[in-house]
Design a protein around this motif. Structure first.
Motif: not given
Length: 326
Positions: A68-94
């Protein structure tokens, strides 16, 4: 005699030089790195444990630093995503069934995510924010039968209604948690994690240019715009696991799955399943592009009779993002 004195002087000078060189090397070996560690290779060279470079000693031979000597200290990772999502189900009884390509591409205002992760040794910290906004509008109309009185069995009259309807569905999701790496291999890591999510969902329905045509003496009437809002907010803890597998110098495969639930008398149901699989391509030291797929099931019912809100939906689709390492 003079020759013997000269040879003896040369011998003493050589010994003094050797002692001086040894003392200097020892002093150099005592130099520590920024994190207070000193590592030496087979040739006695002082090694920088953060990147494996040789500080002193034989610079022609590479140093070998493991663990583990090679990974001493903090490392950070920031990610930005676009999500092409589909939805299926019921909302408010519809029933709701919207595909990203066929339906949502025209209606979707935004579906994006931001994620920040931090690593220190085997420990992980992470947070995320997801935002989705879906909007649709159209001219609608029809005829409904309106009771003349509120008494049971009251006669009805037909009423024609025409209006322009605007529907906006806005979703916010916040997530925070921590994890611990239980398997730390050369090219494969497995971690267990847990945390909490906060959901904030809102559906707005707006009627513009509302026209009502009823039999005389009411006749045709232009009514004021009408607005209806249905919203709710709730918390949900979750537990899960994630893995990371290095596939070479530039490629990395990542996966994650978790389950969230919150019971008790407050909710009729509050349950979530989520899984995602991502493939990263690292184009330099600070950045990577990522492509993958995410699937989630949200089953929520607040159990309220005065302000009911239900959301039983499957959301899935491709993810495309940018990762920044620092």
């Amino acid at each position: 005699h003079t020759l013997n004195q000269a040879l003896r002087a040369c011998t003493l000078a050589g010994a003094a030089g050797l002692a001086l060189h040894s003392g200097t090397a020892a002093a150099q070996a005592a130099v520590t790195n920024a994190d207070g560690t000193v590592v030496t290779n087979a040739e006695g060279a002082t090694v920088n444990t953060t990147d494996g470079t040789i500080v002193t000693g034989d610079t022609q031979r590479p140093a070998i630093v493991t663990g583990d000597e090679l990974v001493k200290g903090w490392r950070y990772e920031a990610s930005f995503y676009a999500w092409g999502k589909s939805i299926d189900g019921t909302s408010g009884g519809r029933d709701v069934d919207l595909k990203f390509i066929d339906d949502l591409l025209e209606m979707l205002d935004m579906a994006a995510m931001f994620r920040l992760e931090a690593e220190y040794g085997r420990w992980l910290l992470f947070g995320a924010y997801e935002y989705t906004k879906i909007g649709a509008n159209s001219n609608v109309g029809g005829t409904i039968d309106v009771p003349i009185t509120e008494l049971p069995g009251s006669p009805t009259v037909p009423v024609d209604i025409s209006t322009r309807a605007d529907v906006t569905d806005t979703q916010h999701m916040f997530e925070a948690g921590a994890g611990y790496v239980v398997v730390d291999g050369d090219n494969f890591d497995l971690a267990l994690h847990g945390g909490v999510r906060y959901y904030d969902f809102e559906v707005r329905l707006k009627f513009d240019r509302l026209t009502v045509i009823a039999p005389p003496p009411i006749g045709e009437r232009q009514l004021d715009n009408r607005k209806f809002v249905s919203d709710d907010q709730w918390w949900q803890p979750f537990v899960g696991a994630r893995f990371t597998s290095d596939l070479g110098k530039h490629w990395r495969l990542r996966g994650r799955a978790d389950y969230g639930y919150w019971g008790g008398s407050k909710y009729d149901n509050n349950e979530t399943w989520m899984a995602e699989l991502m493939l990263d391509w690292r184009f330099n030291d600070w950045g990577a592009v990522t492509l993958g797929y995410r699937y989630s099931e949200i089953d929520y019912d607040n159990g309220s009779s005065s302000s009911p809100f239900t959301y039983d939906m499957t959301e899935d689709g491709p993810l495309l993002g940018l990762i920044i390492h620092f």
